[in-house]
Design a protein around this motif. Structure first.
Motif, PDB file in Angstrom:
ATOM      1  N   ARG A 171       0.870  -1.434   0.420  1.00 42.10           N
ATOM      2  CA  ARG A 171      -0.384   0.007   0.192  1.00 42.10           C
ATOM      3  C   ARG A 171       0.356   0.927  -0.373  1.00 42.10           C
ATOM      4  O   ARG A 171       1.053   2.312  -0.629  1.00 42.10           O
ATOM      5  N   ASP A 172       1.804   1.649   0.696  1.00 37.84           N
ATOM      6  CA  ASP A 172       2.565   2.427   0.630  1.00 37.84           C
ATOM      7  C   ASP A 172       3.779   2.702   0.015  1.00 37.84           C
ATOM      8  O   ASP A 172       3.636   3.846  -1.075  1.00 37.84           O
ATOM      9  N   GLU A 173       3.964   1.194  -1.315  1.00 30.56           N
ATOM     10  CA  GLU A 173       4.231   1.691  -2.208  1.00 30.56           C
ATOM     11  C   GLU A 173       3.272   2.536  -3.875  1.00 30.56           C
ATOM     12  O   GLU A 173       3.723   1.881  -5.058  1.00 30.56           O
ATOM     13  N   ASN A 174       2.679   2.098  -3.806  1.00 27.58           N
ATOM     14  CA  ASN A 174       1.453   1.280  -4.403  1.00 27.58           C
ATOM     15  C   ASN A 174       0.319   2.681  -4.122  1.00 27.58           C
ATOM     16  O   ASN A 174      -0.906   2.003  -4.208  1.00 27.58           O
ATOM     17  N   ILE A 175       0.067   3.647  -3.095  1.00 25.54           N
ATOM     18  CA  ILE A 175      -0.744   4.488  -2.429  1.00 25.54           C
ATOM     19  C   ILE A 175      -1.917   5.129  -3.769  1.00 25.54           C
ATOM     20  O   ILE A 175      -2.715   4.753  -3.652  1.00 25.54           O
ATOM     21  N   ASP A 176      -1.381   5.365  -4.647  1.00 30.20           N
ATOM     22  CA  ASP A 176      -3.040   5.249  -5.404  1.00 30.20           C
ATOM     23  C   ASP A 176      -3.484   4.764  -6.331  1.00 30.20           C
ATOM     24  O   ASP A 176      -4.417   4.890  -6.048  1.00 30.20           O
ATOM     25  N   LEU A 177      -2.758   3.987  -6.577  1.00 27.89           N
ATOM     26  CA  LEU A 177      -3.688   2.548  -6.964  1.00 27.89           C
ATOM     27  C   LEU A 177      -4.966   2.155  -5.634  1.00 27.89           C
ATOM     28  O   LEU A 177      -6.228   1.985  -6.030  1.00 27.89           O
ATOM     29  N   CYS A 178      -4.023   2.394  -4.822  1.00 27.58           N
ATOM     30  CA  CYS A 178      -5.170   1.277  -3.372  1.00 27.58           C
ATOM     31  C   CYS A 178      -6.491   2.592  -2.707  1.00 27.58           C
ATOM     32  O   CYS A 178      -7.325   2.590  -2.570  1.00 27.58           O
ATOM     33  N   GLN A 179      -5.752   3.921  -3.475  1.00 29.53           N
ATOM     34  CA  GLN A 179      -6.888   5.257  -2.908  1.00 29.53           C
ATOM     35  C   GLN A 179      -7.840   4.906  -4.440  1.00 29.53           C
ATOM     36  O   GLN A 179      -9.624   4.891  -4.130  1.00 29.53           O
ATOM     37  N   SER A 180      -7.188   4.422  -5.692  1.00 29.99           N
ATOM     38  CA  SER A 180      -8.584   4.329  -6.242  1.00 29.99           C
ATOM     39  C   SER A 180      -9.621   3.170  -5.842  1.00 29.99           C
ATOM     40  O   SER A 180     -10.211   3.092  -6.659  1.00 29.99           O
ATOM     41  N   LEU A 181      -9.088   2.626  -5.418  1.00 27.53           N
ATOM     42  CA  LEU A 181      -9.316   0.499  -5.439  1.00 27.53           C
ATOM     43  C   LEU A 181      -9.964   1.138  -3.561  1.00 27.53           C
ATOM     44  O   LEU A 181     -11.122   0.309  -3.926  1.00 27.53           O
ATOM     45  N   GLY A 182     -10.505   1.969  -3.321  1.00 27.88           N
ATOM     46  CA  GLY A 182     -10.363   1.882  -1.432  1.00 27.88           C
ATOM     47  C   GLY A 182     -10.023   1.067  -0.542  1.00 27.88           C
ATOM     48  O   GLY A 182     -10.974   0.990  -0.172  1.00 27.88           O
ATOM     49  N   ILE A 183      -9.170   0.749  -0.827  1.00 28.67           N
ATOM     50  CA  ILE A 183      -8.281  -0.100   0.252  1.00 28.67           C
ATOM     51  C   ILE A 183      -7.809   0.987   1.324  1.00 28.67           C
ATOM     52  O   ILE A 183      -7.337   1.628   1.525  1.00 28.67           O
ATOM     53  N   MET A 184      -9.003   0.702   2.146  1.00 34.44           N
ATOM     54  CA  MET A 184      -8.446   1.101   3.397  1.00 34.44           C
ATOM     55  C   MET A 184      -7.069   1.183   4.280  1.00 34.44           C
ATOM     56  O   MET A 184      -6.729   1.560   5.347  1.00 34.44           O
ATOM     57  N   GLY A 185      -7.797  -0.665   5.168  1.00 36.13           N
ATOM     58  CA  GLY A 185      -7.049  -0.991   6.063  1.00 36.13           C
ATOM     59  C   GLY A 185      -6.175  -2.546   4.760  1.00 36.13           C
ATOM     60  O   GLY A 185      -6.185  -2.775   4.493  1.00 36.13           O
ATOM     61  N   ILE A 186      -5.226  -2.999   6.339  1.00 33.95           N
ATOM     62  CA  ILE A 186      -4.619  -3.901   6.143  1.00 33.95           C
ATOM     63  C   ILE A 186      -4.559  -5.064   6.311  1.00 33.95           C
ATOM     64  O   ILE A 186      -4.328  -5.110   8.139  1.00 33.95           O
ATOM     65  N   PRO A 187      -4.614  -6.153   6.386  1.00 31.98           N
ATOM     66  CA  PRO A 187      -5.256  -6.731   4.736  1.00 31.98           C
ATOM     67  C   PRO A 187      -6.438  -6.512   4.463  1.00 31.98           C
ATOM     68  O   PRO A 187      -7.629  -6.434   5.199  1.00 31.98           O
ATOM     69  N   SER A 188      -6.613  -6.532   3.377  1.00 29.20           N
ATOM     70  CA  SER A 188      -8.246  -5.971   2.560  1.00 29.20           C
ATOM     71  C   SER A 188      -7.988  -7.227   1.605  1.00 29.20           C
ATOM     72  O   SER A 188      -6.511  -7.168   0.677  1.00 29.20           O
ATOM     73  N   PHE A 189      -9.033  -7.527   1.171  1.00 28.63           N
ATOM     74  CA  PHE A 189      -9.704  -7.982  -0.201  1.00 28.63           C
ATOM     75  C   PHE A 189     -10.120  -7.836  -1.431  1.00 28.63           C
ATOM     76  O   PHE A 189     -11.116  -7.813  -0.944  1.00 28.63           O
ATOM     77  N   VAL A 190      -9.562  -7.557  -1.865  1.00 32.94           N
ATOM     78  CA  VAL A 190     -10.515  -7.518  -3.661  1.00 32.94           C
ATOM     79  C   VAL A 190     -10.177  -8.948  -4.365  1.00 32.94           C
ATOM     80  O   VAL A 190      -9.850  -9.437  -4.514  1.00 32.94           O
ATOM     81  N   VAL A 191     -11.882  -9.338  -4.406  1.00 37.14           N
ATOM     82  CA  VAL A 191     -12.017 -10.750  -5.519  1.00 37.14           C
ATOM     83  C   VAL A 191     -12.030 -10.305  -7.424  1.00 37.14           C
ATOM     84  O   VAL A 191     -13.457  -9.272  -7.206  1.00 37.14           O
ATOM     85  N   TYR A 192     -11.217 -11.006  -7.884  1.00 35.09           N
ATOM     86  CA  TYR A 192     -11.607 -10.601  -9.324  1.00 35.09           C
ATOM     87  C   TYR A 192     -12.024 -12.013 -10.319  1.00 35.09           C
ATOM     88  O   TYR A 192     -11.329 -12.757  -9.442  1.00 35.09           O
ATOM     89  N   ARG A 193     -12.803 -12.100 -10.683  1.00 40.76           N
ATOM     90  CA  ARG A 193     -13.239 -12.931 -11.900  1.00 40.76           C
ATOM     91  C   ARG A 193     -13.469 -12.226 -13.249  1.00 40.76           C
ATOM     92  O   ARG A 193     -14.269 -11.598 -13.378  1.00 40.76           O
ATOM     93  N   ASP A 194     -12.754 -12.593 -14.037  1.00 34.79           N
ATOM     94  CA  ASP A 194     -12.912 -12.567 -15.634  1.00 34.79           C
ATOM     95  C   ASP A 194     -12.724 -11.078 -15.580  1.00 34.79           C
ATOM     96  O   ASP A 194     -13.138 -10.587 -16.234  1.00 34.79           O
ATOM     97  N   GLY A 195     -11.866 -10.795 -14.672  1.00 33.24           N
ATOM     98  CA  GLY A 195     -11.406  -9.065 -14.604  1.00 33.24           C
ATOM     99  C   GLY A 195     -12.668  -8.414 -14.101  1.00 33.24           C
ATOM    100  O   GLY A 195     -12.577  -6.786 -14.345  1.00 33.24           O
ATOM    101  N   LYS A 196     -13.282  -8.710 -13.395  1.00 33.73           N
ATOM    102  CA  LYS A 196     -14.400  -8.034 -13.179  1.00 33.73           C
ATOM    103  C   LYS A 196     -14.868  -8.266 -11.639  1.00 33.73           C
ATOM    104  O   LYS A 196     -13.966  -9.304 -10.782  1.00 33.73           O
TER     105      LYS A 196
END
Length: 67
Positions: free
Chosen positions: A18-43
């Motif tokens: 998260r510290d090295e990719n803060i822009d990505l995490c902000q765009s995904l709404g990642i606020m805490g560690i660890p966080s999990f976002v599940v994708y299937r077929d790119g969605k």
């Protein structure tokens, strides 16, 4: 995480610093560690993201309910 990866071999876990990719995490709404976002077929199909730390049991419960 290694223990979860071993138990849930059907999933591909990708770690993002998260510290090295803060822009990505902000765009995904990642606020805490660890966080999990599940994708299937790119969605995004589900997420477990909040500002609180998560226990192994909470993460397992989340992963077990994904279709």
């Amino acid at each position: 995480m290694p223990q979860l990866e071993e138990e849930y071999k059907d999933y591909t876990f990708i770690q993002v610093d998260r510290d090295e990719n803060i822009d990505l995490c902000q765009s995904l709404g990642i606020m805490g560690i660890p966080s999990f976002v599940v994708y299937r077929d790119g969605k995004e199909i589900d997420r477990f993201v909040n500002k609180d730390r998560k226990t192994k049991e909470q993460v397992e419960s989340f992963l077990n309910r994904i279709d």
